[in-house]
Design an enzyme around this catalytic site. Structure first.
Site, PDB file in Angstrom:
ATOM      1  N   HIS A   1      39.020  37.566  31.724  1.00 21.96           N
ATOM      2  CA  HIS A   1      38.017  36.551  32.062  1.00 21.96           C
ATOM      3  C   HIS A   1      38.543  35.673  33.191  1.00 21.96           C
ATOM      4  CE1 HIS A   1      34.501  34.040  31.166  1.00 21.96           C
ATOM      5  NE2 HIS A   1      35.287  32.998  31.382  1.00 21.96           N
TER       6      HIS A   1
ATOM      7  N   HIS B   1      33.290  34.708  35.774  1.00 14.49           N
ATOM      8  CA  HIS B   1      32.399  33.624  35.357  1.00 14.49           C
ATOM      9  C   HIS B   1      32.275  32.640  36.515  1.00 14.49           C
ATOM     10  CE1 HIS B   1      31.921  30.053  32.288  1.00 14.49           C
ATOM     11  NE2 HIS B   1      30.839  30.234  33.027  1.00 14.49           N
TER      12      HIS B   1
ATOM     13  N   MET C   1      28.194  28.870  26.604  1.00 15.50           N
ATOM     14  CA  MET C   1      29.281  27.902  26.779  1.00 15.50           C
ATOM     15  C   MET C   1      29.339  27.001  25.552  1.00 15.50           C
ATOM     16  SD  MET C   1      30.838  28.610  29.507  1.00 15.50           S
ATOM     17  CE  MET C   1      32.019  27.301  29.228  1.00 15.50           C
TER      18      MET C   1
ATOM     19  N   SER D   1      41.147  34.211  29.051  1.00 13.78           N
ATOM     20  CA  SER D   1      40.842  33.504  30.295  1.00 13.78           C
ATOM     21  C   SER D   1      42.132  33.148  31.017  1.00 13.78           C
ATOM     22  CB  SER D   1      40.070  32.221  30.000  1.00 13.78           C
ATOM     23  OG  SER D   1      40.103  31.397  31.155  1.00 13.78           O
TER      24      SER D   1
ATOM     25  N   MET E   1      31.233  29.461  38.051  1.00 13.08           N
ATOM     26  CA  MET E   1      30.794  28.081  37.807  1.00 13.08           C
ATOM     27  C   MET E   1      30.692  27.416  39.170  1.00 13.08           C
ATOM     28  SD  MET E   1      33.117  27.417  34.463  1.00 13.08           S
ATOM     29  CE  MET E   1      34.151  28.827  34.878  1.00 13.08           C
TER      30      MET E   1
ATOM     31  N   MET F   1      35.601  28.120  39.820  1.00 15.54           N
ATOM     32  CA  MET F   1      35.029  26.766  39.828  1.00 15.54           C
ATOM     33  C   MET F   1      35.056  26.196  41.241  1.00 15.54           C
ATOM     34  SD  MET F   1      36.754  25.206  36.410  1.00 15.54           S
ATOM     35  CE  MET F   1      36.846  26.145  34.876  1.00 15.54           C
TER      36      MET F   1
ATOM     37  N   ASP G   1      37.721  32.511  35.633  1.00 13.57           N
ATOM     38  CA  ASP G   1      36.896  31.315  35.792  1.00 13.57           C
ATOM     39  C   ASP G   1      36.921  30.831  37.231  1.00 13.57           C
ATOM     40  OD1 ASP G   1      35.896  30.771  33.122  1.00 13.57           O
ATOM     41  OD2 ASP G   1      37.996  30.483  32.566  1.00 13.57           O
TER      42      ASP G   1
ATOM     43  N   ASP H   1      32.217  31.183  25.023  1.00 13.17           N
ATOM     44  CA  ASP H   1      33.303  30.702  25.886  1.00 13.17           C
ATOM     45  C   ASP H   1      33.534  29.205  25.677  1.00 13.17           C
ATOM     46  OD1 ASP H   1      35.082  30.186  27.938  1.00 13.17           O
ATOM     47  OD2 ASP H   1      33.724  30.730  29.561  1.00 13.17           O
TER      48      ASP H   1
HETATM   49  C1  DX5 Z   1      35.802  26.559  30.729  1.00 10.80           C
HETATM   50  C2  DX5 Z   1      36.008  28.021  31.030  1.00 10.80           C
HETATM   51  C3  DX5 Z   1      36.636  28.754  29.919  1.00 10.80           C
HETATM   52  C4  DX5 Z   1      38.019  28.273  29.535  1.00 10.80           C
HETATM   53  C5  DX5 Z   1      38.195  28.515  28.075  1.00 10.80           C
HETATM   54  O1  DX5 Z   1      35.018  25.991  31.715  1.00 10.80           O
HETATM   55  O2  DX5 Z   1      34.773  28.658  31.316  1.00 10.80           O
HETATM   56  O3  DX5 Z   1      36.642  30.149  30.171  1.00 10.80           O
HETATM   57  O4  DX5 Z   1      39.042  28.915  30.234  1.00 10.80           O
HETATM   58  O5  DX5 Z   1      39.404  27.958  27.659  1.00 10.80           O
HETATM   59  P1  DX5 Z   1      39.653  27.577  26.137  1.00 10.80           P
HETATM   60  O6  DX5 Z   1      39.580  28.848  25.353  1.00 10.80           O
HETATM   61  O7  DX5 Z   1      40.999  26.967  26.169  1.00 10.80           O
HETATM   62  O8  DX5 Z   1      38.556  26.621  25.736  1.00 10.80           O
HETATM   63 ZN    ZN Z   2      34.763  30.930  31.418  1.00  6.11          ZN
END
Ligand code: DX5
Ligand code: ZN
Length: 214
Positions: free
Chosen positions: A33, A66, A137, A8, A68, A37, A35, A173
């Site tokens: 990956h 991903h 998650m 990620s 969010m 947000m 993220d 994840d």
């Molecule tokens: C959290 C993200 C993850 C995050 C994971 O909301 O969706 O993808 O980057 O990071 P680690 O592996 O550090 O928990």
């Molecule tokens: Zn993620």
């Protein structure tokens, strides 16, 4: 079959993102990956389609995007155009999940559905045939570096049964470490997202291998 690792980039150096993506590609990461947000569905704000588009030329590895964000449906096409390969939406983010999943596939992308830790796996039941990926998650989404939530190991095992012989990736994840990974593989996971566990030291290749149990 070895488990896929999706580093990620949330844990990467944002000032050198292109370089970081090339580094995890060379280190053997299977997917990148990403993220996304929105400061609304989750209490953090990260990157959007313009950054994904800028990163696209830096690697041939699949972009595992991903989302969010809520709602997600109006933005799916933007992420498809930006260069996503997998587009994962949250079961909690839109009312019409079935329609979102159809939209993702109609754009020629692989469709993913993600479940927050408190969301039961039953939401998957009637959309299984529209899915290429299920993202469990194992932390509450929003931040990297949180601790793994134990209850999600059992959820992974239950989802593995629901999937049956369908060709659906089962990705976990949040808080995944080399110590936790073997139990998740045993429960039926086929892919891991890892932020801190990959970026914690400069030896990305070694960190990725450790997650595979090598
Ligand atoms: C959290 C993200 C993850 C995050 C994971 O909301 O969706 O993808 O980057 O990071 P680690 O592996 O550090 O928990
Ligand atoms: Zn993620």
């Amino acid at each position: 079959m070895t488990v896929k690792i999706a580093p990620s980039i949330l844990s990467a150096d944002f000032a050198r993102l292109g370089e970081e993506v090339r580094a995890i590609d060379q280190a053997g990461g299977d997917w990148i990956h990403i993220d996304v947000m929105d400061g609304h569905f989750v209490p953090n704000l990260t990157i959007g389609p313009a950054v994904i588009k800028a990163l696209r030329p830096h690697t041939a590895r699949p972009f595992d995007v991903h989302l969010m964000i809520a709602p997600a449906q109006p933005y799916i096409e933007d992420y498809a155009k930006a260069g996503a390969d997998y587009i994962t939406v949250h079961a909690e983010a839109d009312l019409h999940i079935d329609r979102s999943l159809q939209l993702i596939r109609s754009l020629g992308k692989k469709a993913g559905l993600s479940l927050n830790p408190a969301t039961p796996e039953s939401v998957l039941e009637y959309v299984l045939d529209r899915l290429d990926l299920i993202l469990v998650m194992s932390v509450n989404p929003g931040f990297g570096g949180q601790s793994f939530i134990e209850s999600q190991v059992e959820k992974v095992a239950r989802i593995r049964k629901l999937i049956g012989d369908r060709p659906i990736e089962l990705e976990v994840d949040g808080g995944v470490t080399a110590e936790i990974a073997p139990r998740l593989i045993k429960a039926g996971a086929t892919a891991f997202v890892a932020g801190s566990a990959v970026f914690k030291t400069p030896d990305y290749a070694g960190n990725i291998a450790a997650l595979r149990g090598l």
